[in-house]
Design a protein around this motif. Structure first.
Motif, mmCIF file in Angstrom:
data_model
loop_
_atom_site.group_PDB
_atom_site.id
_atom_site.type_symbol
_atom_site.label_atom_id
_atom_site.label_comp_id
_atom_site.label_asym_id
_atom_site.label_seq_id
_atom_site.Cartn_x
_atom_site.Cartn_y
_atom_site.Cartn_z
ATOM 1 N N ILE A 1 -0.138 5.988 -0.180
ATOM 2 C CA ILE A 1 -0.840 6.585 -1.326
ATOM 3 C C ILE A 1 -0.854 8.106 -1.197
ATOM 4 O O ILE A 1 -0.567 8.830 -2.167
ATOM 5 N N GLN A 2 -1.156 8.591 -0.026
ATOM 6 C CA GLN A 2 -1.182 10.040 0.190
ATOM 7 C C GLN A 2 0.206 10.646 0.044
ATOM 8 O O GLN A 2 0.357 11.768 -0.449
ATOM 9 N N ARG B 1 -0.962 2.064 6.818
ATOM 10 C CA ARG B 1 0.289 2.238 6.069
ATOM 11 C C ARG B 1 0.012 2.390 4.575
ATOM 12 O O ARG B 1 0.636 3.202 3.890
ATOM 13 N N GLU B 2 -0.919 1.593 4.067
ATOM 14 C CA GLU B 2 -1.270 1.669 2.648
ATOM 15 C C GLU B 2 -1.824 3.052 2.312
ATOM 16 O O GLU B 2 -1.432 3.667 1.311
ATOM 17 N N ALA C 1 -4.198 -5.979 10.734
ATOM 18 C CA ALA C 1 -4.950 -5.522 9.560
ATOM 19 C C ALA C 1 -5.105 -4.010 9.532
ATOM 20 O O ALA C 1 -4.866 -3.363 8.499
ATOM 21 N N LEU C 2 -5.491 -3.418 10.640
ATOM 22 C CA LEU C 2 -5.710 -1.976 10.679
ATOM 23 C C LEU C 2 -4.403 -1.213 10.477
ATOM 24 O O LEU C 2 -4.364 -0.218 9.752
ATOM 25 N N ARG C 3 -3.333 -1.701 11.094
ATOM 26 C CA ARG C 3 -2.020 -1.072 10.890
ATOM 27 C C ARG C 3 -1.602 -1.113 9.425
ATOM 28 O O ARG C 3 -1.144 -0.107 8.858
ATOM 29 N N ASP C 4 -1.777 -2.275 8.785
ATOM 30 C CA ASP C 4 -1.394 -2.415 7.381
ATOM 31 C C ASP C 4 -2.248 -1.517 6.493
ATOM 32 O O ASP C 4 -1.750 -0.951 5.506
ATOM 33 N N GLY D 1 1.339 1.400 -1.618
ATOM 34 C CA GLY D 1 1.686 2.408 -0.620
ATOM 35 C C GLY D 1 2.165 1.810 0.684
ATOM 36 O O GLY D 1 2.863 2.465 1.461
ATOM 37 N N GLY D 2 1.798 0.553 0.948
ATOM 38 C CA GLY D 2 2.210 -0.079 2.194
ATOM 39 C C GLY D 2 3.709 -0.237 2.321
ATOM 40 O O GLY D 2 4.226 -0.420 3.428
#
Length: 459
Positions: A59-60, A54-55, A48-51, A149-150
């Motif tokens: 976005i950035q 990545r998102e 979850a934290l990795r995903d 963004g992911g």
């Protein structure tokens, strides 16, 4: 599922509408945060934290490249989930909905050139959207916004030419092959923004690259065999069942749980040695077509069949493949295999029931009808699309082409096969072409209507 409330670092998220749900992995909802409409994407499980990271990075990356993307409002995580909250664009429409609407070719060209410029801009900024399908573009106030963004890879330098052109080819591969008529427009618009990439490849080589990407994308039909957003899969030692969640209703359950009993009480329209075709009316009034594969031949035939993929599974996956390449076929609803471990004893594929007329009877009765040339062109376009996609049907009898409201649909898909090599495909394509020609022996007027397909021997 909605409405419900979840917490974030900025306050309570009042979730109003579930947009996407992948059990145990991801939940996307439309919500309100401090009286502001937002989109919240929740990630679950060990990654979850990795995903989430990545998102956020994606976005950035879009923002750094100057690409429109919804504003990042909030993000947080705890031991149970991670969440990314972005602004809700309202009104907004998926570009896929626009593309699939009844728009003119001139408008399609305009949209594709705009998207090609966006892709070139991202590439020069070191951004590669690896999940570049049409649903990841939104139209808001006549501006295109990139989401998800992911699926983006973010670099500090411009993409290498090979990676850039493969990514552009992937975008074109997402479109149905019949839209390759716009390939020149995409190539030209991209070239104006990123000449340093396109000068290393001819448009003919780029076309080959698109075919490679299309064949790579075909692996996604395997989602029909696992739990995902669209499909629910139940498997055990004795059974394997895959159901399109849209049709996973209470009315369908008796057929799923006991197909033989339901079939015995339904209208049988074909009873063969290896398959039976039945029209089943569900409790909600919906009609579905059930095809059962169970050999009545000798023991050896049954044994050999048990060692291969079931015909229902083949037909099920081929229906999804036709959807991917834009060829109409009755909507696949469910697939069932009765098993003993790895051995399939009997299998069933369930499709939507479509009222139509077989092409053999339609054209024999209507070859002088003013609509006949237009209908024949649609059939020809369908077959050319099949051939352009290097897909061999295997039994191009005119009874396997259904005409519903003068629109052709391809049926009987258990012999269909997709090829990666054009050289290997040519022989199979010739078998399809010759079988199609035999349909019209004794109907020279009809054969003339299909002359463009019949005379074009090479794929």
């Amino acid at each position: 599922m909605a409405p419900f409330t979840l917490e974030s670092t900025s306050g309570a998220l009042n979730c109003r509408q579930t947009l996407r749900f992948l059990p145990g992995k991801r939940l996307v909802v439309r919500a309100q945060l401090n009286n502001r409409d937002v989109i919240a994407k929740y990630f679950f499980g060990p990654h979850a934290l990795r995903d989430q990271q990545r998102e956020i990075a994606g976005i950035q990356g879009f923002q750094k490249a100057g690409i429109n993307t919804p504003e990042l409002v909030d993000h947080s995580h705890d031991q149970n989930f991670a969440v990314v909250v972005t602004a809700c664009l309202d009104p907004a429409i998926s570009f896929e909905a626009i593309w699939n609407s009844n728009i003119e070719d001139s408008e399609r060209r305009q949209w594709l050139t705009r998207i090609a410029v966006i892709i070139a801009t991202m590439h020069k900024a070191g951004v590669e959207q690896t999940d570049i399908h049409l649903d990841n573009l939104l139209l808001h106030n006549n501006q295109l916004f990139m989401i998800d963004g992911g699926g983006a890879k973010i670099g500090s330098t411009p993409l290498q030419a090979k990676a850039a052109l493969e990514n552009l080819a992937l975008f074109q591969a997402v479109l149905y092959p019949r839209f390759d008529r716009f390939l020149g427009d995409v190539w030209l618009a991209y070239s104006k923004e990123a000449t340093e990439y396109t000068q290393q490849l001819s448009i003919e080589e780029f076309t080959d690259l698109i075919q490679i990407q299309r064949k790579w994308r075909e692996k996604f039909i395997m989602k029909g065999l696992r739990n995902c957003t669209r499909f629910r899969v139940d498997k055990s030692w004795n059974r394997f069942v895959s159901i399109d969640r849209e049709f996973d209703t209470e009315a369908l359950q008796p057929l799923i749980q006991n197909p033989e009993q339901v079939i015995s009480q339904s209208k049988i329209i074909k009873r063969g040695r290896t398959n039976t075709v039945t029209i089943v009316t569900l409790d909600n009034g919906q009609q579905v077509l059930v095809k059962r594969y169970k050999s009545k031949k000798g023991f050896l035939h049954k044994y050999l069949r048990c060692l291969t993929k079931s015909r229902a599974r083949i037909s099920w996956l081929n229906s999804l493949l036709l959807e991917m390449i834009g060829i109409a076929t009755p909507r696949p609803i469910a697939m069932i295999e009765e098993r003993f471990g790895p051995v399939v004893r009997c299998s069933y594929v369930i499709n939507s029931f479509v009222t139509g007329q077989q092409a053999i009877s339609w054209f024999s009765e209507n070859h002088t009808n003013p609509d006949a040339p237009a209908v024949a062109r649609k059939v020809t376009e369908m077959l050319e699309n099949l051939r352009r996609s290097l897909v061999f049907h295997g039994d191009l009898k005119a009874t396997n082409i259904l005409l519903a409201d003068n629109q052709p649909m391809l049926i009987d898909l258990d012999a269909m096969k997709s090829y990666k090599s054009q050289t290997k495909f040519r022989r199979a394509a010739e078998i399809d072409r010759k079988r199609f020609i035999r349909n019209w022996e004794g109907y020279p007027e009809v054969q003339q209507l299909f002359e463009p397909y019949i005379t074009n021997k090479q794929p």
